[in-house]
Design an enzyme around this catalytic site. Structure first.
Site, short mmCIF file in Angstrom:
data_model
loop_
_atom_site.label_atom_id
_atom_site.label_comp_id
_atom_site.label_asym_id
_atom_site.label_seq_id
_atom_site.Cartn_x
_atom_site.Cartn_y
_atom_site.Cartn_z
CE LYS A 121 42.30 18.61 37.42
NZ LYS A 121 42.24 20.04 37.49
CG ASN A 122 38.42 19.22 36.14
OD1 ASN A 122 39.39 19.48 36.86
ND2 ASN A 122 38.34 19.61 34.88
CB CYS A 137 45.53 26.38 34.49
SG CYS A 137 46.30 24.78 34.73
NE ARG A 175 40.03 29.03 34.90
CZ ARG A 175 40.51 27.80 35.08
NH1 ARG A 175 41.79 27.61 35.25
NH2 ARG A 175 39.70 26.76 35.11
CG ASP A 208 40.03 21.09 30.43
OD1 ASP A 208 40.29 22.29 30.29
OD2 ASP A 208 39.58 20.61 31.50
NE ARG A 220 46.99 22.35 39.11
CZ ARG A 220 46.27 23.22 38.43
NH1 ARG A 220 46.84 24.21 37.80
NH2 ARG A 220 44.96 23.13 38.40
C1 UD1 Z 1 36.21 23.88 34.71
C2 UD1 Z 1 37.35 22.89 34.70
C3 UD1 Z 1 38.38 23.24 33.64
C4 UD1 Z 1 37.70 23.38 32.29
C5 UD1 Z 1 36.52 24.33 32.37
C6 UD1 Z 1 35.70 24.38 31.08
C7 UD1 Z 1 37.43 22.24 37.03
C8 UD1 Z 1 38.17 22.28 38.31
N1 UD1 Z 1 37.97 22.92 36.02
O1 UD1 Z 1 36.79 25.14 35.03
O2 UD1 Z 1 39.34 22.19 33.59
O3 UD1 Z 1 38.64 23.91 31.36
O4 UD1 Z 1 35.61 23.91 33.41
O5 UD1 Z 1 35.27 23.11 30.75
O6 UD1 Z 1 36.43 21.57 36.89
N2 UD1 Z 1 33.00 32.30 33.71
C9 UD1 Z 1 32.53 33.55 34.01
N3 UD1 Z 1 32.06 33.76 35.28
C10 UD1 Z 1 32.05 32.80 36.24
C11 UD1 Z 1 32.52 31.53 35.91
C12 UD1 Z 1 32.99 31.30 34.63
O7 UD1 Z 1 32.52 34.44 33.16
O8 UD1 Z 1 31.60 33.08 37.35
C13 UD1 Z 1 33.50 32.03 32.35
C14 UD1 Z 1 34.97 31.64 32.32
O9 UD1 Z 1 35.80 32.78 32.26
C15 UD1 Z 1 35.04 30.81 31.06
C16 UD1 Z 1 33.67 30.10 31.02
O10 UD1 Z 1 32.82 30.87 31.87
O11 UD1 Z 1 35.13 31.65 29.95
C17 UD1 Z 1 33.68 28.67 31.49
O12 UD1 Z 1 34.30 28.59 32.77
P1 UD1 Z 1 33.93 27.44 33.81
O13 UD1 Z 1 33.08 26.41 33.15
O14 UD1 Z 1 33.40 28.09 35.04
O15 UD1 Z 1 35.34 26.83 34.13
P2 UD1 Z 1 35.85 26.33 35.50
O16 UD1 Z 1 34.72 25.76 36.30
O17 UD1 Z 1 36.73 27.34 36.12
#
Ligand code: UD1
Length: 438
Positions: A22-23, A120, A125, A308, A400
């Site tokens: 999915k991701n 979620c 985030r 996850d 989802r």
């Molecule tokens: C993606 C996955 C999610 C998974 C996560 C970590 C998708 C749609 N979702 O979420 O299922 O749990 O990776 O493997 O692919 N952060 C910041 N600033 C940013 C972006 C992220 O501080 O601009 C922080 C976040 O708060 C978190 C960490 O970085 O602590 C990792 O987040 P990120 O890898 O970006 O997660 P997602 O891409 O949202």
């Protein structure tokens, strides 16, 4: 409201086919709209987040077609007739990965406006790293009316150092940079398999990307993308969830159509806990005959232990013989499910980002509520392993991201059914009827 009713106690046994990630699919669909020619996507998971994303891209003019109308796992996307670069509607606000449309539209058209992402609730985030990347490429970025806007006269390749390892920011910057002028280097990039998958589709479409899967990705921008055909990688989180379901129910399950390499952290941890894990080509068999042993888990960016999979393992550890520690290093609010597990008899204490879990002999059925996607799946596993009947509420979270979850579990012998009930009393009547069968 739809709920799962589960009668626990059956060890899961059999073989289950894992679907597309999915991701990965969310990044891939965003990439696909960047071409004005048809892009064929295979192994698309049939889950709600994907349907929402497809509706969103259709609403801005992308053509979405199913070559076989009876098979929603193959889709063709054509971004030729996109007529607006702004997306704001109720459904796109529900999913986190709507942010990939910012990178895709900015890269292709030099501007984008997208409703701020939902998804979620597992902690703050932020998307500051995405914004930092777009700004580095020369775009203005601003927030207005709950939307994020970005605009650039011209995108220019740059050296970008991510302050945190972010899957979303890595993919988003890669999307925009793939059509920028010149070379972009993303340092401290995420190395998740879905980053590689998106890079592979972009490369098939004509992008020039090196190093995806390492922490340094180099992108030479190109002017135009062309047609491509791509099969999405298997969902390692869906696979890991079934592997945990096998372990928690002391079953014997083979997950097929997986890439075992993507599951190394999960397999290694299950082996630490005493499970027998055998890889065979694109299958992994997990069998448990003795009570699981405790362990220590710390979530990390790939190739570390995936956040996850944290909740699903916590359920296994709640039944293990001894005390375990689970430390969440990625998201700060990912232990909401522990209160629900405690209702089922688990012995868990959470302090800050660590859960102290003392295994109990058995969990017992209860009515619990899914707080998010992966934790929801974990509660289903708990219900399957528990004595008695469990009702899992708020299963829209689970739908989802898991295709045919109940059917797949049933095919392995799990006693789980999806019901649509209007009231608590109707639900309770169903639960007691189910309990009487047992
Ligand atoms: C993606 C996955 C999610 C998974 C996560 C970590 C998708 C749609 N979702 O979420 O299922 O749990 O990776 O493997 O692919 N952060 C910041 N600033 C940013 C972006 C992220 O501080 O601009 C922080 C976040 O708060 C978190 C960490 O970085 O602590 C990792 O987040 P990120 O890898 O970006 O997660 P997602 O891409 O949202």
């Amino acid at each position: 409201m739809e709920q799962y009713l589960i009668r626990g106690g059956n060890p899961l046994v059999g073989t289950v086919k894992i679907g597309g990630a999915k991701n990965s699919a969310l990044g891939i669909l965003a990439a696909a709209i960047m071409s004005d020619e048809k892009v064929t996507i295979r192994n698309l998971p049939d889950v709600n987040d994907i349907h929402i994303f497809l509706k969103a891209i259709k609403s801005i003019g992308a053509e979405v077609e199913y070559p076989d109308p009876n098979d929603c796992h193959v889709v063709t996307i054509c971004g030729k007739n996109i007529f607006t670069h702004e997306i704001d509607n109720d459904y796109i606000r529900k999913i986190r990965a709507s942010y990939y449309l910012i990178g895709a539209l900015l890269g292709k058209y030099g501007e984008a406006g997208v409703a701020l992402p939902g998804g979620c609730n597992i902690g703050a985030r932020p998307i500051d790293q995405h914004q930092k990347g777009f700004r580095a490429l020369g775009a203005r970025v601003w927030i207005d009316r709950g939307m994020i806007f970005t605009k650039a006269e011209k995108l220019t390749g740059r050296h970008i150092y991510l302050d945190v390892v972010s899957v979303g920011a890595t993919i988003n910057i890669m999307l925009a940079a793939s059509m920028a002028e010149g070379t972009t280097i993303i340092e401290n990039a995420a190395r998740e398999p879905h980053v590689v998958d998106v890079a592979q589709l972009l490369t098939k479409m004509g992008a020039d990307i090196r190093g995806a899967g390492t922490d340094r990705i180099k992108i030479n921008g190109v002017k135009k993308f062309h047609a491509a055909d791509h099969e999405i990688i298997p969902d390692q989180i869906e696979a890991g969830t079934f592997m945990c379901a096998a372990a928690a129910t002391m079953g014997d399950v083979t997950v097929t159509h997986v890439i075992p390499q993507h599951l190394e952290a999960v397999s290694a941890k299950l082996m630490d806990m005493g499970a027998q894990v055998d890889e065979n080509g694109d299958s992994i068999r997990v069998a448990v005959t003795n009570r699981l042993q405790p362990t220590t888990i710390k979530t990390m960016p790939h190739p570390g232990f995936p956040t996850d999979m944290q909740a699903q393992f916590a359920v296994c550890l709640a039944l293990a013989e001894g005390s375990s520690l689970v430390t969440e290093k990625i998201f700060e609010n990912r232990f909401k499910y522990t209160d629900e597990l405690i209702k089922m008899g688990a012995n868990i204490r959470v302090e800050g980002n660590t859960a102290f879990i003392t295994g109990v002999d058995k969990l017992t059925g209860a009515t619990v509520s899914a707080p998010d996607l992966r934790a929801g799946a974990a509660l289903v596993i708990a219900g399957l392993a528990a004595e008695g009947c469990t009702c899992v509420e708020n299963i829209h979270f689970i739908q989802r991201g898991y295709e045919a979850f109940a059917q797949k579990l049933r095919s392995l012998g799990g006693d789980i059914r999806k019901v649509d009930v209007d009231s608590d009393s109707e639900r309770d009547r169903m639960l007691s009827r189910l309990a009487m069968i047992s």
